[in-house]
Design a protein around this motif. Structure first.
Motif, mmCIF file in Angstrom:
data_model
loop_
_atom_site.group_PDB
_atom_site.id
_atom_site.type_symbol
_atom_site.label_atom_id
_atom_site.label_comp_id
_atom_site.label_asym_id
_atom_site.label_seq_id
_atom_site.Cartn_x
_atom_site.Cartn_y
_atom_site.Cartn_z
ATOM 1 N N ARG A 1 0.823 -1.220 0.000
ATOM 2 C CA ARG A 1 0.000 0.000 0.000
ATOM 3 C C ARG A 1 0.856 1.268 0.000
ATOM 4 N N SER A 2 1.922 1.188 -0.738
ATOM 5 C CA SER A 2 2.806 2.356 -0.796
ATOM 6 C C SER A 2 3.005 2.856 -2.225
ATOM 7 N N THR A 3 2.545 2.080 -3.213
ATOM 8 C CA THR A 3 2.641 2.553 -4.593
ATOM 9 C C THR A 3 1.256 2.534 -5.235
ATOM 10 N N ILE A 4 1.121 3.302 -6.317
ATOM 11 C CA ILE A 4 -0.173 3.420 -6.991
ATOM 12 C C ILE A 4 -0.316 2.320 -8.032
ATOM 13 N N ASP A 5 -1.474 1.647 -8.024
ATOM 14 C CA ASP A 5 -1.774 0.683 -9.089
ATOM 15 C C ASP A 5 -2.625 1.363 -10.167
ATOM 16 N N GLU A 6 -3.922 1.376 -9.980
ATOM 17 C CA GLU A 6 -4.767 2.014 -10.991
ATOM 18 C C GLU A 6 -6.139 2.326 -10.417
ATOM 19 N N PHE A 7 -6.952 2.979 -11.216
ATOM 20 C CA PHE A 7 -8.334 3.267 -10.836
ATOM 21 C C PHE A 7 -9.168 2.003 -11.024
ATOM 22 N N GLY A 8 -10.414 2.035 -10.571
ATOM 23 C CA GLY A 8 -11.277 0.853 -10.610
ATOM 24 C C GLY A 8 -11.416 0.224 -11.983
ATOM 25 N N SER B 1 -1.308 4.041 -26.001
ATOM 26 C CA SER B 1 -1.406 5.041 -27.072
ATOM 27 C C SER B 1 -1.030 6.427 -26.557
ATOM 28 N N LEU B 2 -1.450 6.742 -25.342
ATOM 29 C CA LEU B 2 -1.123 8.059 -24.777
ATOM 30 C C LEU B 2 0.383 8.209 -24.556
ATOM 31 N N ARG B 3 1.038 7.119 -24.183
ATOM 32 C CA ARG B 3 2.500 7.197 -24.004
ATOM 33 C C ARG B 3 3.158 7.559 -25.329
ATOM 34 N N GLN B 4 2.653 6.941 -26.424
ATOM 35 C CA GLN B 4 3.198 7.249 -27.747
ATOM 36 C C GLN B 4 2.889 8.697 -28.139
ATOM 37 N N VAL B 5 1.639 9.123 -27.883
ATOM 38 C CA VAL B 5 1.245 10.489 -28.217
ATOM 39 C C VAL B 5 2.094 11.495 -27.427
ATOM 40 N N ALA B 6 2.326 11.189 -26.148
ATOM 41 C CA ALA B 6 3.142 12.078 -25.312
ATOM 42 C C ALA B 6 4.545 12.206 -25.912
ATOM 43 N N GLU B 7 5.109 11.058 -26.330
ATOM 44 C CA GLU B 7 6.439 11.100 -26.967
ATOM 45 C C GLU B 7 6.403 11.910 -28.252
ATOM 46 N N ASP B 8 5.354 11.687 -29.036
ATOM 47 C CA ASP B 8 5.220 12.433 -30.300
ATOM 48 C C ASP B 8 5.154 13.936 -30.041
ATOM 49 N N LEU B 9 4.614 14.314 -28.873
ATOM 50 C CA LEU B 9 4.498 15.737 -28.538
ATOM 51 C C LEU B 9 5.768 16.258 -27.860
ATOM 52 N N GLY B 10 6.789 15.401 -27.837
ATOM 53 C CA GLY B 10 8.074 15.833 -27.284
ATOM 54 C C GLY B 10 8.176 15.692 -25.775
ATOM 55 N N MET B 11 7.261 14.911 -25.180
ATOM 56 C CA MET B 11 7.331 14.722 -23.726
ATOM 57 C C MET B 11 8.200 13.516 -23.380
ATOM 58 N N LYS B 12 8.594 13.460 -22.144
ATOM 59 C CA LYS B 12 9.314 12.309 -21.626
ATOM 60 C C LYS B 12 8.272 11.350 -21.038
ATOM 61 N N VAL B 13 8.501 10.049 -21.170
ATOM 62 C CA VAL B 13 7.554 9.080 -20.627
ATOM 63 C C VAL B 13 8.266 8.184 -19.621
ATOM 64 N N GLU B 14 7.691 8.061 -18.446
ATOM 65 C CA GLU B 14 8.255 7.164 -17.426
ATOM 66 C C GLU B 14 7.195 6.152 -17.015
ATOM 67 N N ARG B 15 7.550 4.868 -17.143
ATOM 68 C CA ARG B 15 6.667 3.789 -16.693
ATOM 69 C C ARG B 15 7.454 3.031 -15.630
ATOM 70 N N ARG B 16 7.047 3.220 -14.387
ATOM 71 C CA ARG B 16 7.828 2.716 -13.251
ATOM 72 C C ARG B 16 6.921 2.711 -12.025
ATOM 73 N N PRO B 17 7.349 2.046 -10.938
ATOM 74 C CA PRO B 17 6.539 2.128 -9.723
ATOM 75 C C PRO B 17 6.365 3.597 -9.317
ATOM 76 N N VAL B 18 5.146 3.955 -8.949
ATOM 77 C CA VAL B 18 4.855 5.342 -8.569
ATOM 78 C C VAL B 18 4.485 5.383 -7.083
ATOM 79 N N PRO B 19 5.389 5.889 -6.239
ATOM 80 C CA PRO B 19 5.082 5.933 -4.802
ATOM 81 C C PRO B 19 3.891 6.848 -4.525
ATOM 82 N N LEU B 20 3.093 6.458 -3.550
ATOM 83 C CA LEU B 20 1.940 7.269 -3.148
ATOM 84 C C LEU B 20 2.358 8.707 -2.871
#
Ligand SMILES: *Cc1c(COP(=O)(O)O)cnc(C)c1O
Length: 346
Positions: A214-221, A249-268
């Protein structure tokens, strides 16, 4: 033509005309059958009723600006259903069969396919259920694959709005090394009661943490989580999160828009660092989150912690940009540079 107001459609189990079905038995799929009979009759001992051997997919068909009808990335849904079916131990349709039955479902329900210009789409719901009558807990190669559909609106009207979410202290979504990453009906069974409590308390969404620590975020319902931090798109990497095709798809779109994408454990604790937070999934694409509260007991206790992202209820600039880019591709208004739109022959 059905009398439908395309502009006020929500996301409901709308009764359409045709369901397309096939039954896997004795080592093969029966020829796909398009039927207007909107009911199933099966053995009461069927696996699905007792042991929840059931999985599904969700994707959308769009009428584009030039009149072309497309399905958004159906090969991804076919692959995900195969992975889920393997988990449940039932046979799955291959990609060709999956997509051709989806196309047949669209053709059998053309009067429910929203025309261009209403931000509406035809939501396709492929369902795969274990039908073998049995008491023992072993896989059996028998299943019914059915594709149904319902017209779906922009969900929240014409533009984005933001919603509140709550982290329930007394409910988990999925066990570690459990079924969280598979799109099975059983994962949803355990969310009905917490959703009711959340809605009663004025929250639109539930946000689940990893159930081990219960220390990292999983997802919404029923949707994935992402947060925006400066120019970075951050989304949880966890064995218990459903691999959302919208998120992919959003990760790809974010990259296409010049953003950085991080997919990793996300602490609360990182919640305090995001400029924008949102839920993503096929039904709504992006649901911006205005604030997130923790309630140690979902039905009853006070809020113990709270994070605010858009106190005035406004939707952030990055969520807006991502939403416009992805829906622009879906409706054929922007160039489909990644070949995501699968053309349907009518
Ligand atoms: C279906 C689903 C999603 C969203 O997946 P998409 O492929 O983007 O529609 C997210 N979380 C859960 C639990 C889901 O069942």
């Amino acid at each position: 033509m059905a009398e439908i107001n395309w502009d006020t459609l929500g996301f409901d189990a709308y009764r359409t005309r045709t369901v397309v079905k096939s039954h896997f038995k004795d080592g093969k799929w029966s020829p796909a059958e398009a039927t207007e009979e909107f009911s199933f009759t099966y053995d009461p001992f069927a696996q699905v009723f007792h042991y929840a051997i059931s999985c599904f997919e969700g994707m959308k068909a769009f009428t584009q600006k030039d009149g072309t009808v497309v399905i958004f990335r159906p090969e991804q849904n076919a692959a995900r259903m195969k992975r889920t079916a393997d988990y449940l131990g039932i046979p799955a349709p291959d990609e060709d069969m999956f997509i051709s039955m989806c196309e047949e479902c669209i053709r059998g329900n053309l009067e429910f396919l929203p025309p261009y210009g209403h931000k509406a789409s035809l939501y396709l719901r492929p369902l795969l259920v274990g039908m073998h009558p049995q008491m023992q807990l072993t896989p059996y190669p028998e299943a019914v694959f059915a594709v149904m559909c319902a017209p779906a609106g922009a969900y929240y009207g014409d533009h984005l709005r933001s919603f509140a979410a709550v982290i329930p202290g007394d409910f988990d979504r999925a066990a570690p090394k459990g079924s969280g990453s598979y799109k099975i009906g059983a994962n949803y069974a355990s969310t009905f009661r917490p959703y009711k409590y959340a809605h009663d308390a004025g929250y639109a969404e539930l946000l689940y943490l990893d159930s081990a620590t219960r220390s990292t975020i999983d997802e919404f319902g029923s949707s994935n989580f992402f947060g925006i931090k400066g120019n970075t798109y951050v989304t949880p990497l966890s064995d218990s999160v459903l691999p959302s095709i919208t998120n992919l798809s959003l990760r790809q779109v974010a990259e296409d828009l010049g953003m950085k994408v991080e997919r990793r454990p996300v602490p609360l604790e990182e919640l305090g660092e995001f400029d924008e937070v949102a839920a993503c999934g096929t039904a709504v694409v992006i649901t911006p989150i205005s604030h997130i509260d923790i309630k140690p007991q979902l039905a009853g206790s006070e809020v113990s912690r709270s994070w605010r992202f858009s106190p005035d209820g406004k939707v952030g600039p990055v969520c807006t940009k991502l939403y416009e880019r992805i829906t622009g591709i879906q409706f054929g208004e922007l160039e489909d540079t990644h070949n995501w739109c699968h053309k349907v022959s009518l």
